[in-house]
Design an enzyme around this catalytic site. Structure first.
Site, mmCIF file in Angstrom:
data_model
loop_
_atom_site.group_PDB
_atom_site.id
_atom_site.type_symbol
_atom_site.label_atom_id
_atom_site.label_comp_id
_atom_site.label_asym_id
_atom_site.label_seq_id
_atom_site.Cartn_x
_atom_site.Cartn_y
_atom_site.Cartn_z
ATOM 1 C CG ASP A 57 -2.181 -19.787 -0.088
ATOM 2 O OD1 ASP A 57 -1.972 -20.294 0.741
ATOM 3 O OD2 ASP A 57 -1.888 -20.572 -0.684
ATOM 4 C CG ASP A 96 -12.473 -6.539 4.716
ATOM 5 O OD1 ASP A 96 -12.445 -5.769 5.815
ATOM 6 O OD2 ASP A 96 -12.601 -5.657 3.896
ATOM 7 C CE1 TYR A 145 -3.351 -2.783 0.026
ATOM 8 C CE2 TYR A 145 -4.021 -1.954 2.160
ATOM 9 C CZ TYR A 145 -4.485 -3.164 0.614
ATOM 10 O OH TYR A 145 -5.041 -3.877 1.401
#
Length: 369
Positions: free
Chosen positions: A229, A257, A140
């Site tokens: 994953d 999330d 980011y």
């Protein structure tokens, strides 16, 4: 009487609605616990672009720096999707984190017992996870750009316009957030899960090296490693087995999330972004601006109200006030009241933003009498 300065950044979409709820609750609990709050409302995100031409002004950042804590709603929306990247509303969020030197993001994911029916995962009745996300490094904030490539794919097609984003971490950045993870694990169930992609990414291999170095300082903490994953799958199949998760900026964004959905709704997830002690922290719901429901009076304010509880605890050290808010939220849920996003049974009492806020205030006022 102790007085605190709170910078209030409502933002975009449902941000102003849920922040208004949070401010009401903060005012109420301040009166009950005998301290004073001074609120300063500031613009950031899309609304700042509309008024000032930039997502975050120097004046807003300076006002946040001079506060004891920052309460943020949410930024962004489709209105600003097609503007240059350096002017997007999300830049306000990233620049606030960077400008305030907030490197540690705490995202508690708690499945309240009354909301077990709202959990989309079968047979999960409880979950209490703290996700510790590194906040100012990684992809980011790494080098990025676009370029024209004349290289060809195997079938002969020229690649053309290409884009890149760089994942970069230093040992110092990793060490300070890993220490936070160990510290929180020591105060909980002494279990730390490190999520990475060390089978592919060199930056993740450096994370593992630093974690293993630090682990010797915390012999009581059990440490395990999961690839991102695999972690996303394990979080669904056995969420109750996790305690503290520490991970990179992007992986923490994804996992929190997912954890929010397991709790019944991302509308239940608060967060705290913290830096070095003595600097203002920033508190916000995880759910984002949700422009599709903005102005309809149906947004769930509980994530913001719970973020206010974190603000009181972590920045103001008003622990009793923080506990009062959390207990009030739990009581409202036990009474069967739900916003639409957490409704799971036919007999749930569905209420809107203002009514949910009033119910929390009512429970607080019972304590204050």
């Amino acid at each position: 009487m102790t007085k605190y300065k709170i910078a209030v950044v409502p933002g975009d979409g449902i941000g102003p609605e849920v922040v208004a709820s949070g401010v009401e609750v903060l005012k109420a609990v301040a009166g009950i616990c005998d301290f004073e709050l001074e609120f300063t409302e500031l613009l950031a995100g899309g609304c700042s672009i509309d008024k000032n031409g930039v997502p975050l002004t120097d004046e807003t950042l300076e006002a946040c720096k001079n506060s004891d804590a920052v309460l943020l709603g949410a930024v962004g929306g489709p209105k600003w999707d097609n503007i240059p990247n350096n002017l997007r509303p999300e830049k306000a969020l990233l620049n606030l984190r960077k400008g305030l030197n907030l490197y540690s993001n705490l995202r508690p994911a708690l499945l309240y017992e009354p909301l077990a029916d709202a959990c989309p995962v079968k047979n999960v009745k409880s979950m209490d996870i703290l996700i510790v996300r590194e906040l100012t490094g990684g992809m980011y904030f790494g080098d990025r750009g676009r370029f024209q490539s004349e290289d060809k794919l195997v079938e002969g097609t020229v690649k053309g316009l290409s884009a890149y984003d760089t994942e970069c971490y230093s040992t110092a950045e990793i060490r300070r957030i890993v220490k936070e993870g160990f510290r929180y694990a020591m105060g909980r169930n002494k279990k730390l899960t490190v999520v990475d992609k060390a089978n592919v990414l060199e930056s993740s291999r450096l994370w593992r090296e630093v974690v293993n170095e630090e682990a010797s300082n915390y012999p009581e903490v059990a440490v395990d490693f999961l690839y991102i994953d695999n972690a996303t799958m394990q979080l669904i199949s056995r969420p109750q087995s996790f305690d503290v998760i520490v991970t990179s900026n992007m992986f923490g964004d994804i996992l929190s999330d997912e954890a929010g959905e397991i709790t019944g709704s991302i509308g239940m997830l608060p967060s705290a972004s913290l830096g070095v002690p003595g600097t203002p922290g920033m508190y916000e719901p995880v759910h984002g601006s949700a422009p599709d429901i903005a102005g309809k009076g149906i947004a769930n304010p509980l994530a913001t109200i719970l973020s206010c509880a974190m603000l009181l605890k972590w920045s103001l050290n008003e622990v009793h006030a923080s506990d009062l808010i959390e207990n009030a939220v739990l009581k409202v849920l036990e009474l069967g009241y739900r916003s639409k996003d957490i409704a799971g049974k036919d007999d749930d009492k569905i209420v809107g933003t203002n009514e949910m806020t009033r119910l929390v205030l009512d429970e607080l006022n019972k304590v204050g009498k």
